[in-house]
Design a protein around this motif. Structure first.
Motif, PDB file in Angstrom:
ATOM      1  N   SER A 198     -25.674  18.482   4.848  1.00 50.89           N
ATOM      2  CA  SER A 198     -26.351  18.273   6.120  1.00 50.89           C
ATOM      3  C   SER A 198     -25.957  19.341   7.128  1.00 50.89           C
ATOM      4  CB  SER A 198     -25.994  16.883   6.679  1.00 50.89           C
ATOM      5  OG  SER A 198     -26.425  15.873   5.805  1.00 50.89           O
ATOM      6  N   ALA A 199     -26.900  19.757   7.963  1.00 53.62           N
ATOM      7  CA  ALA A 199     -26.628  20.733   9.013  1.00 53.62           C
ATOM      8  C   ALA A 199     -25.760  20.103  10.103  1.00 53.62           C
ATOM      9  CB  ALA A 199     -27.935  21.233   9.610  1.00 53.62           C
ATOM     10  N   PRO A 200     -24.865  20.891  10.735  1.00 53.31           N
ATOM     11  CA  PRO A 200     -24.021  20.341  11.808  1.00 53.31           C
ATOM     12  C   PRO A 200     -24.866  19.973  13.026  1.00 53.31           C
ATOM     13  CG  PRO A 200     -23.787  22.718  11.711  1.00 53.31           C
ATOM     14  CD  PRO A 200     -24.606  22.336  10.516  1.00 53.31           C
ATOM     15  N   SER A 201     -24.327  19.063  13.801  1.00 52.51           N
ATOM     16  CA  SER A 201     -25.036  18.639  15.008  1.00 52.51           C
ATOM     17  C   SER A 201     -24.924  19.710  16.085  1.00 52.51           C
ATOM     18  CB  SER A 201     -24.441  17.323  15.524  1.00 52.51           C
ATOM     19  OG  SER A 201     -23.051  17.488  15.791  1.00 52.51           O
ATOM     20  N   MET A 202     -25.859  19.719  17.026  1.00 54.96           N
ATOM     21  CA  MET A 202     -25.864  20.701  18.108  1.00 54.96           C
ATOM     22  C   MET A 202     -24.729  20.407  19.101  1.00 54.96           C
ATOM     23  SD  MET A 202     -29.942  21.080  18.833  1.00 54.96           S
ATOM     24  CE  MET A 202     -29.649  22.412  19.980  1.00 54.96           C
TER      25      MET A 202
ATOM     26  N   ARG B 242     -11.132  27.256  14.178  1.00 52.17           N
ATOM     27  CA  ARG B 242     -12.053  28.409  14.139  1.00 52.17           C
ATOM     28  C   ARG B 242     -13.360  28.032  13.451  1.00 52.17           C
ATOM     29  NH1 ARG B 242      -7.802  33.287  12.538  1.00 52.17           N
ATOM     30  NH2 ARG B 242      -6.992  33.615  14.684  1.00 52.17           N
ATOM     31  N   ALA B 243     -13.281  27.190  12.373  1.00 57.63           N
ATOM     32  CA  ALA B 243     -14.497  26.767  11.684  1.00 57.63           C
ATOM     33  C   ALA B 243     -15.375  25.923  12.604  1.00 57.63           C
ATOM     34  CB  ALA B 243     -14.130  25.971  10.430  1.00 57.63           C
ATOM     35  N   ALA B 244     -14.744  25.008  13.370  1.00 61.53           N
ATOM     36  CA  ALA B 244     -15.514  24.206  14.312  1.00 61.53           C
ATOM     37  C   ALA B 244     -16.158  25.078  15.376  1.00 61.53           C
ATOM     38  CB  ALA B 244     -14.614  23.156  14.951  1.00 61.53           C
ATOM     39  N   LEU B 245     -15.425  26.080  15.843  1.00 62.02           N
ATOM     40  CA  LEU B 245     -15.978  26.977  16.846  1.00 62.02           C
ATOM     41  C   LEU B 245     -17.099  27.827  16.248  1.00 62.02           C
ATOM     42  CD1 LEU B 245     -15.907  28.151  19.697  1.00 62.02           C
ATOM     43  CD2 LEU B 245     -14.139  29.752  18.911  1.00 62.02           C
ATOM     44  N   GLN B 246     -16.966  28.216  14.980  1.00 59.33           N
ATOM     45  CA  GLN B 246     -17.988  29.025  14.339  1.00 59.33           C
ATOM     46  C   GLN B 246     -19.309  28.266  14.238  1.00 59.33           C
ATOM     47  OE1 GLN B 246     -17.978  32.162  13.485  1.00 59.33           O
ATOM     48  NE2 GLN B 246     -20.032  32.115  12.559  1.00 59.33           N
TER      49      GLN B 246
ATOM     50  N   SER C  74     -25.809  30.128  14.572  1.00 62.08           N
ATOM     51  CA  SER C  74     -25.095  29.884  13.316  1.00 62.08           C
ATOM     52  C   SER C  74     -25.651  28.621  12.663  1.00 62.08           C
ATOM     53  CB  SER C  74     -23.592  29.722  13.580  1.00 62.08           C
ATOM     54  OG  SER C  74     -23.357  28.649  14.473  1.00 62.08           O
ATOM     55  N   GLY C  75     -26.920  28.644  12.297  1.00 61.71           N
ATOM     56  CA  GLY C  75     -27.563  27.464  11.718  1.00 61.71           C
ATOM     57  C   GLY C  75     -27.580  27.465  10.217  1.00 61.71           C
ATOM     58  N   ALA C  76     -26.963  28.400   9.565  1.00 67.13           N
ATOM     59  CA  ALA C  76     -26.963  28.460   8.116  1.00 67.13           C
ATOM     60  C   ALA C  76     -26.149  27.310   7.545  1.00 67.13           C
ATOM     61  CB  ALA C  76     -26.382  29.793   7.644  1.00 67.13           C
ATOM     62  N   VAL C  77     -26.693  26.693   6.508  1.00 69.54           N
ATOM     63  CA  VAL C  77     -26.023  25.580   5.851  1.00 69.54           C
ATOM     64  C   VAL C  77     -25.232  26.116   4.674  1.00 69.54           C
ATOM     65  CG1 VAL C  77     -26.383  23.397   4.652  1.00 69.54           C
ATOM     66  CG2 VAL C  77     -27.858  24.023   6.559  1.00 69.54           C
ATOM     67  N   ALA C  78     -24.017  25.657   4.568  1.00 71.46           N
ATOM     68  CA  ALA C  78     -23.172  26.114   3.475  1.00 71.46           C
ATOM     69  C   ALA C  78     -23.786  25.725   2.137  1.00 71.46           C
ATOM     70  CB  ALA C  78     -21.774  25.500   3.610  1.00 71.46           C
ATOM     71  N   GLN C  79     -23.665  26.590   1.158  1.00 71.18           N
ATOM     72  CA  GLN C  79     -24.197  26.308  -0.161  1.00 71.18           C
ATOM     73  C   GLN C  79     -23.355  25.232  -0.838  1.00 71.18           C
ATOM     74  OE1 GLN C  79     -27.075  27.554  -1.359  1.00 71.18           O
ATOM     75  NE2 GLN C  79     -27.299  28.487   0.674  1.00 71.18           N
TER      76      GLN C  79
ATOM     77  N   VAL D  77     -14.291  23.589  24.948  1.00 70.19           N
ATOM     78  CA  VAL D  77     -13.152  22.819  24.446  1.00 70.19           C
ATOM     79  C   VAL D  77     -12.713  23.341  23.090  1.00 70.19           C
ATOM     80  CG1 VAL D  77     -12.427  20.532  23.666  1.00 70.19           C
ATOM     81  CG2 VAL D  77     -13.745  20.774  25.779  1.00 70.19           C
ATOM     82  N   LEU D  78     -13.673  23.670  22.231  1.00 67.11           N
ATOM     83  CA  LEU D  78     -13.329  24.184  20.899  1.00 67.11           C
ATOM     84  C   LEU D  78     -12.637  25.549  21.007  1.00 67.11           C
ATOM     85  CD1 LEU D  78     -16.543  23.185  18.914  1.00 67.11           C
ATOM     86  CD2 LEU D  78     -14.293  22.088  18.860  1.00 67.11           C
ATOM     87  N   GLN D  79     -13.057  26.367  21.950  1.00 66.02           N
ATOM     88  CA  GLN D  79     -12.394  27.660  22.129  1.00 66.02           C
ATOM     89  C   GLN D  79     -10.943  27.476  22.562  1.00 66.02           C
ATOM     90  OE1 GLN D  79     -15.033  29.559  24.913  1.00 66.02           O
ATOM     91  NE2 GLN D  79     -16.381  30.401  23.311  1.00 66.02           N
ATOM     92  N   GLU D  80     -10.753  26.528  23.495  1.00 66.91           N
ATOM     93  CA  GLU D  80      -9.376  26.257  23.917  1.00 66.91           C
ATOM     94  C   GLU D  80      -8.555  25.691  22.769  1.00 66.91           C
ATOM     95  OE1 GLU D  80      -8.087  27.181  26.696  1.00 66.91           O
ATOM     96  OE2 GLU D  80     -10.008  27.973  27.394  1.00 66.91           O
ATOM     97  N   ARG D  81      -9.194  24.908  21.928  1.00 74.43           N
ATOM     98  CA  ARG D  81      -8.469  24.347  20.782  1.00 74.43           C
ATOM     99  C   ARG D  81      -8.057  25.446  19.810  1.00 74.43           C
ATOM    100  NH1 ARG D  81     -11.505  19.451  18.238  1.00 74.43           N
ATOM    101  NH2 ARG D  81     -11.048  18.712  20.351  1.00 74.43           N
ATOM    102  N   VAL D  82      -8.863  26.480  19.688  1.00 68.71           N
ATOM    103  CA  VAL D  82      -8.479  27.624  18.854  1.00 68.71           C
ATOM    104  C   VAL D  82      -7.257  28.325  19.445  1.00 68.71           C
ATOM    105  CG1 VAL D  82      -9.211  29.900  18.053  1.00 68.71           C
ATOM    106  CG2 VAL D  82     -10.778  27.966  17.902  1.00 68.71           C
ATOM    107  N   GLY D  83      -7.254  28.476  20.787  1.00 67.13           N
ATOM    108  CA  GLY D  83      -6.092  29.093  21.429  1.00 67.13           C
ATOM    109  C   GLY D  83      -4.826  28.269  21.229  1.00 67.13           C
ATOM    110  N   THR D  84      -4.970  26.934  21.337  1.00 64.09           N
ATOM    111  CA  THR D  84      -3.813  26.061  21.128  1.00 64.09           C
ATOM    112  C   THR D  84      -3.307  26.179  19.697  1.00 64.09           C
ATOM    113  OG1 THR D  84      -4.640  24.512  22.783  1.00 64.09           O
ATOM    114  CG2 THR D  84      -3.009  23.682  21.224  1.00 64.09           C
TER     115      THR D  84
END
Length: 408
Positions: free
Chosen positions: A98-102, A192-196, A202-207, A110-117
């Motif tokens: 399934s594709a990730p939610s928007m 980083r994956a969540a931020l990506q 970045s709407g590509a679905v992982a194979q 928040v996700l960027q700050e979480r990457v810094g943390t």
């Protein structure tokens, strides 16, 4: 004029009067005599008497398979169409993750700050590992020095043991620090994956496609999903069945169901100019249901399941849900004397018919063993070859002259 002439004239007058009276009587008789009724007739003959039940039904598959989604996923556009043939093991549907939610701008921040943390936590863990490595090196030197001093008897054995235990403690601390570093590293990768996924575009679905296969050889009966779309776990995708393995379901009145013997012969009409299908009663379902007739009357009916004797190739032109007209034979007798039901006239508690004899209708009281809507099986009162009158009306009486209507 003499007497002889007078007598002659008198005789002539009587003769003329008599002739006039006779002519008048003949005219009156011709005008008022009973005229023969024009009737339709049938000649009795021996034949096959069948007691049947005629109802409509439908065909259905003996086995029906529904392919469902085993998990929530993204369904790729199906390539199959209704009616396509499939073999057991063929791929009938393909699922993708399934594709990730928007994600909105705030959540992205928040996700960027979480990457810094996570990055800072990894740096602290790396520094801690280096400190523990130095502590282990120092503990190792202390332990080696204690071993040498203990050999030279400069220190007690207990001091040597304390140095060894200190080295082991330093080793365990280093392992714990390395584990913390690995956890910080994984946390950073997760952040980083969540931020990506939250980055624009970045709407590509992982194979990682999941292919669903057909459980049986048959045909596609129904597509629940005809386009690529998200599906939930357990959601039906398509239905598959073998159209060569059909049975018929005929609903009859609950009062008629006990009259149907197991294995009764059934003829199924599938359409105009089509040969009927032969079958036998396989089972009668034990539960009735309410059905409203065409006249608006509620009826209790029971499903009778009919096993078809036709070959699988002959059933390929038919399908699930096709309408059929069923004729269920309850009993049959060859060599029975048959009289049309149209010739029967109710007479008190019995029955009678009118037979043509010598141009007149004669009443015959009859008894029969069984009857149905078309004909009756005569037991007494008639014989083969008798000509009976069809549809006798109220004007028909015993001895009434009749004339058989000629064939057009």
């Amino acid at each position: 004029m003499n007497n002889k002439a007078i007598n002659g004239m008198s005789q002539r007058r009587w003769l003329i009067g008599g002739l006039a009276v006779a002519a008048l009587a003949a005219v009156l008789w011709a005008a008022y005599r009973p005229r023969p009724l024009v009737v339709e007739t049938a000649t009795l003959a021996e034949g096959r008497f069948e007691q049947v039940i005629e109802e409509d039904g439908r065909l259905r598959l003996q086995q029906r398979y529904t392919v469902t989604a085993p998990t929530a996923a993204q369904l790729q556009r199906p390539t199959l169409k209704v009616g396509d043939a499939v073999q057991a093991g063929d791929v009938v549907a393909v699922l993708a993750p399934s594709a990730p939610s928007m994600i909105d701008a705030r959540t992205r921040g928040v996700l960027q700050e979480r990457v810094g943390t996570a990055d800072a936590s990894l740096a602290a863990a790396v520094a801690n590992v280096k400190r523990l490595q130095a502590a282990l090196a120092q503990a190792t030197l202390e332990a080696e020095r204690a071993d040498q001093l203990a050999k030279d008897n400069f220190i007690a054995a207990s001091a040597r043991d304390q140095a060894r235990l200190a080295r082991e403690a330093a080793q365990q601390a280093l392992r714990a620090g390395q584990a913390q570093q690995a956890a910080a590293d994984h946390a950073l990768g997760e952040a980083r994956a969540a931020l990506q996924r939250a980055q624009p575009g970045s709407g590509a679905v992982a194979q990682g496609l999941w292919s669903l296969t057909s459980p049986v050889t048959g045909r596609v009966l129904k597509l629940h999903k005809e386009s690529a779309e998200p599906v939930a776990a357990g959601q039906p995708l398509l239905e598959i069945g073998d159209t060569g393995a059909l049975e018929a379901v005929v609903d009859v009145l609950s009062g008629d169901a006990p009259r149907i013997p197991p294995g009764a012969v059934v003829q199924l009409a599938t359409g105009r100019a089509q040969p009927p299908l032969a079958g036998t009663v396989a089972r009668i379902e034990p539960q009735a249901f309410t059905k409203v007739s065409a006249l608006g009357i509620e009826e209790q009916r029971v499903n009778v399941v009919v096993a078809l004797d036709a070959k699988a190739d002959d059933l390929q032109r038919l399908g699930d849900g096709f309408r059929v007209d069923a004729r269920i034979t309850l009993s049959a007798q060859d060599g029975a004397l048959l009289v049309p039901s149209a010739a029967l006239v109710r007479q008190g508690d019995g029955w009678q018919v009118f037979v043509v004899e010598g141009g007149k209708a004669r009443t015959r009281t009859v008894t029969f063993k069984d009857r149905h809507a078309d004909s009756a099986w005569v037991q007494d009162g008639l014989k083969a070859g008798d000509v009976v009158i069809l549809y006798p009306g109220s004007a028909m009486t015993d001895g009434r002259p009749v004339r058989v209507r000629s064939a057009p």
